[in-house]
Design a protein around this motif. Structure first.
Motif, PDB file in Angstrom:
ATOM      1  N   ARG A 147       0.837  -1.207   0.000  1.00  0.00           N
ATOM      2  CA  ARG A 147       0.000   0.000   0.000  1.00  0.00           C
ATOM      3  C   ARG A 147       0.870   1.255   0.000  1.00  0.00           C
ATOM      4  NH1 ARG A 147      -3.815  -0.998   4.268  1.00  0.00           N
ATOM      5  NH2 ARG A 147      -4.938  -2.204   2.709  1.00  0.00           N
ATOM      6  N   GLN A 148       1.933   1.233   0.780  1.00  0.00           N
ATOM      7  CA  GLN A 148       2.834   2.388   0.816  1.00  0.00           C
ATOM      8  C   GLN A 148       3.521   2.592  -0.534  1.00  0.00           C
ATOM      9  OE1 GLN A 148       5.624   2.376   4.054  1.00  0.00           O
ATOM     10  NE2 GLN A 148       4.034   2.310   5.639  1.00  0.00           N
ATOM     11  N   HIS A 149       3.940   1.476  -1.150  1.00  0.00           N
ATOM     12  CA  HIS A 149       4.576   1.578  -2.470  1.00  0.00           C
ATOM     13  C   HIS A 149       3.613   2.205  -3.476  1.00  0.00           C
ATOM     14  CE1 HIS A 149       6.375  -0.555  -6.218  1.00  0.00           C
ATOM     15  NE2 HIS A 149       6.865   0.667  -6.086  1.00  0.00           N
ATOM     16  N   LEU A 150       2.359   1.779  -3.454  1.00  0.00           N
ATOM     17  CA  LEU A 150       1.346   2.333  -4.352  1.00  0.00           C
ATOM     18  C   LEU A 150       1.252   3.848  -4.190  1.00  0.00           C
ATOM     19  CD1 LEU A 150      -1.230   2.172  -6.200  1.00  0.00           C
ATOM     20  CD2 LEU A 150      -2.525   1.688  -4.115  1.00  0.00           C
ATOM     21  N   HIS A 151       1.126   4.310  -2.957  1.00  0.00           N
ATOM     22  CA  HIS A 151       0.930   5.743  -2.727  1.00  0.00           C
ATOM     23  C   HIS A 151       2.205   6.537  -2.989  1.00  0.00           C
ATOM     24  CE1 HIS A 151      -3.205   5.591  -1.365  1.00  0.00           C
ATOM     25  NE2 HIS A 151      -2.909   4.523  -0.634  1.00  0.00           N
TER      26      HIS A 151
END
Length: 485
Positions: free
Chosen positions: A399-403
Motif C-alpha cells: 500500500r505504501q509503495h502504491l501511494h
C-alpha cells in the motif's frame, strides 16, 4: 507488421460479461449499457467468451467454439418478432421456450423469414451440423461427455448418425433455430454498438473443452486415443503460486495434424470470432509458442514438459487469410523472450495489470513507467479481485509503495487506480465494471482454482454511483481517450 487499425487511437474499455448485466441476456440492459458507455466516452466493451457452458458456468470451457449460449437469449426480443403471435412462451428452460417459439415461427413466418433461416443454416453448416447433433446426442445420454457415449455415436459411425438424424429431425431443426435466434440478436446488438462508436472486444480461449462438439467432430486434431480419451492434457508448470502447477485437463492440439490440413480448423474458428467481435483477446497466448504437456495419467502438472507449437506458421496463415489481425495477446505470468518475439512479430498488444505492479522494485513490468504503446492496461481482469477488494487485502508495504509511486492525492480507491490506468501510455485502458461501481471483493467474477460461486456476479443499475458516466468521460477527455468519429 502494423498493428490493427483499432489501435490507431487511444481508447477506454469497460470489462463486463453479458451474464453480469442485470437481466443477464442480450436484451434491453445490453442496449442501455451501450448508451452508458457512449455517455462515458468509452469506445470498447470487453466481455468473456459467448459459448454454451458446462454445468459449472465457466465461459472458458464451452460446449462449442462457434455456437452461442442460448441462456443469453432475450425472450422479450423473441416475443417482439412479427411471427410470434403468442406472448406467453411457456417453459422454465430456455430450450423449451425456443421449442414454443419455433412452433410459432413455423405457423407465421414469412417467406423472407424462412429465407433468412435457411441462409443462416447453409452459411454456418461447417460447425452447426456437428453442433446440433452433439447437443442432441448429449441430451439423449443425460449430459454424459461424448467419449462415454455408445461406441457408434462416440466414433461418429455414419450409419448411426444418419439413423439418429432421421429420428430427431424436428429437434435438430429447433437447435439450428436456437442458434439462428442467438446470432440474429447478437448481430442486432453489434450493429447498435458500432453505430454508437462502441467496439466489441471478445475473448478466445486457446484450448477447447474435451467434452465439446469441436473435439467430437475432429478427434484427429487432438491428443486422443482410439476411445476418445486424452493422452496429454494442458496446464502450466509449478511456480510461485502453486507447488504442483495447474492441470487444466483440456486435450492438447496435435499440431502436426493441423499443419497437414493447413490450419483450416483455426481459419474457421477465427472467422466466427471476427464475425462476432471487432477485437479479440487470445487467452494463454504463450501456448502458441510452447505448451506445457502433461501426461493424462498424472494427477498434477508436475510431470509435464514443454512442447513446441507452430505459432509463427499459424499466424502467418491467419494473416494471409484475414489481413490485419485485431488480436490481443494474454501474456501474463512468466513469459519468455520467444513468446514476446512472437507477439511483436504479429503486432499484438500484450496486457499490463496494475494489481500486479506494486510491492516490488522499479523493474516490475506492470508499473506504468514500464508500459509501452502496444499494450493494454487493466486495473484488474475477471480473474482478479476488484480494485477496492485488492486494496483492502494488500499488506502495508504494498500500500505504501502504491501511494509513494502515485504521489500525493486525495482521490480514493478505486478511482485512484482507474486514473493511473487511463493516464497510461497504453493505447487501450480497460476498467472492470465492478471498479466503476466502487465495489468490494465480494463482487468479483472469478476466483481461479476454486469451483464454487464463480461466473455468477450481476450488477443492478441502482449500484451506479451518481455522476459516474460524467466523471469517467472527464477523465477520458483529460487523458486523450475520447474518439470523435
Amino acid at each position: 507488421m502494423k498493428q490493427a487499425h483499432i489501435f490507431d487511437n487511444r481508447r477506454t474499455g469497460v470489462l463486463l460479461h453479458i451474464t453480469s448485466l442485470p437481466s443477464g441476456n442480450l436484451g434491453a440492459d445490453a442496449y442501455r449499457f451501450i448508451d452508458f458507455l457512449q455517455q462515458a466516452g468509452v469506445t470498447v466493451w470487453q466481455m468473456l467468451p459467448l459459448g454454451p457452458t458446462h454445468e459449472d458456468g465457466s465461459p472458458y470451457q464451452c460446449l462449442s467454439a462457434h455456437a452461442g449460449n442460448n441462456k443469453l437469449l432475450c425472450i422479450d426480443s423473441i416475443k417482439a418478432k412479427p411471427w410470434c403471435r403468442n406472448e406467453d412462451l411457456a417453459g422454465k428452460k430456455v430450450f423449451t421456450i425456443v421449442v414454443n417459439a419455433y412452433k410459432q415461427f413455423v405457423e407465421h413466418a414469412t417467406e423472407a423469414d424462412w429465407t433468412a433461416f435457411n441462409e443462416f443454416c447453409q452459411l454456418q453448416a461447417f460447425w452447426l451440423e456437428d453442433y446440433v447433433l452433439y447437443r442432441e446426442i448429449r441430451n439423449l445420454n443425460h449430459a454424459m461427455p461424448w467419449f462415454e457415449w455408445p461406441e457408434p455415436l462416440r466414433d461418429r459411425q455414419p450409419a448411426a448418425l444418419k439413423e439418429l438424424a432421421e429420428q430427431r429431425t424436428e429437434s435438430l431443426t429447433i437447435r439450428r433455430f436456437e442458434q439462428f435466434l442467438f446470432f440474429q440478436q447478437w448481430q442486432n446488438l453489434k450493429t447498435y454498438a458500432n453505430q454508437h462508436q462502441i467496439k466489441l472486444f471478445g475473448d478466445m480461449p486457446i484450448f477447447v473443452a474435451h467434452d465439446s462438439a469441436d473435439v467430437w467432430a475432429a478427434p484427429e486434431l487432438f491428443t486422443l486415443d482410439a476411445t476418445g480419451q486424452a493422452t496429454k492434457v494442458t496446464g502450466v508448470p509449478p511456480d510461485y503460486f502453486s507447488a504442483t502447477g495447474q492441470r487444466w485437463g483440456n486435450p492438447l492440439y496435435d499440431w502436426q495434424a493441423h499443419i497437414k490440413e493447413d490450419f483450416s480448423w483455426w481459419l474457421k474458428r477465427l472467422a466466427t470470432q471476427l464475425d462476432l467481435f471487432d477485437l479479440i483477446r487470445i487467452d494463454h497466448f504463450r501456448g502458441f509458442e510452447a505448451c506445457w504437456e502433461i501426461p493424462a495419467s498424472c494427477e498434477t502438472a508436475m510431470e509435464g514438459e514443454w512442447g513446441k507449437a507452430p505459432g509463427e506458421a499459424l499466424f502467418k496463415k491467419l494473416v494471409s487469410e484475414f489481413g490485419e489481425l485485431p488480436l490481443v495477446a494474454e501474456d501474463l505470468g512468466i513469459i519468455t523472450a520467444e513468446v514476446t518475439a512472437l507477439r511483436e512479430q504479429f503486432a499484438m498488444p500484450g496486457m499490463k495489470i496494475l494489481q500486479f505492479a506494486f510491492g516490488g522494485d522499479a523493474d516490475n513490468p506492470y508499473l506504468p513507467h514500464k508500459h509501452c504503446n502496444d499494450s493494454i492496461t487493466y486495473t484488474g481482469t475477471h480473474d482478479n479481485n476488484t480494485s477496492l477488494g485488492w486494496y483492502d487485502e494488500i499488506d502495508e508495504a504494498t500500500r505504501q509503495h502504491l501511494h509513494q509511486y502515485i504521489g500525493p492525492s486525495e482521490e480514493a480507491m478505486p478511482w485512484l487506480l482507474i486514473r493511473v490506468a487511463l493516464k497510461s501510455v497504453s493505447q487501450l485502458a480497460v476498467i472492470p465494471m465492478q471498479d466503476l461501481l466502487e465495489l468490494g471483493g465480494e463482487h468479483r467474477m472469478n476466483v481461479p482454482g476454486t469451483m464454487e460461486g464463480n461466473w455468477k456476479w450481476q450488477f443492478e443499475w441502482t449500484m451506479l454511483p451518481e455522476g459516474c458516466a460524467e466523471k469517467l468521460r472527464q477523465l477520458n477527455q483529460i487523458y486523450g481517450r475520447i474518439i470523435y468519429e
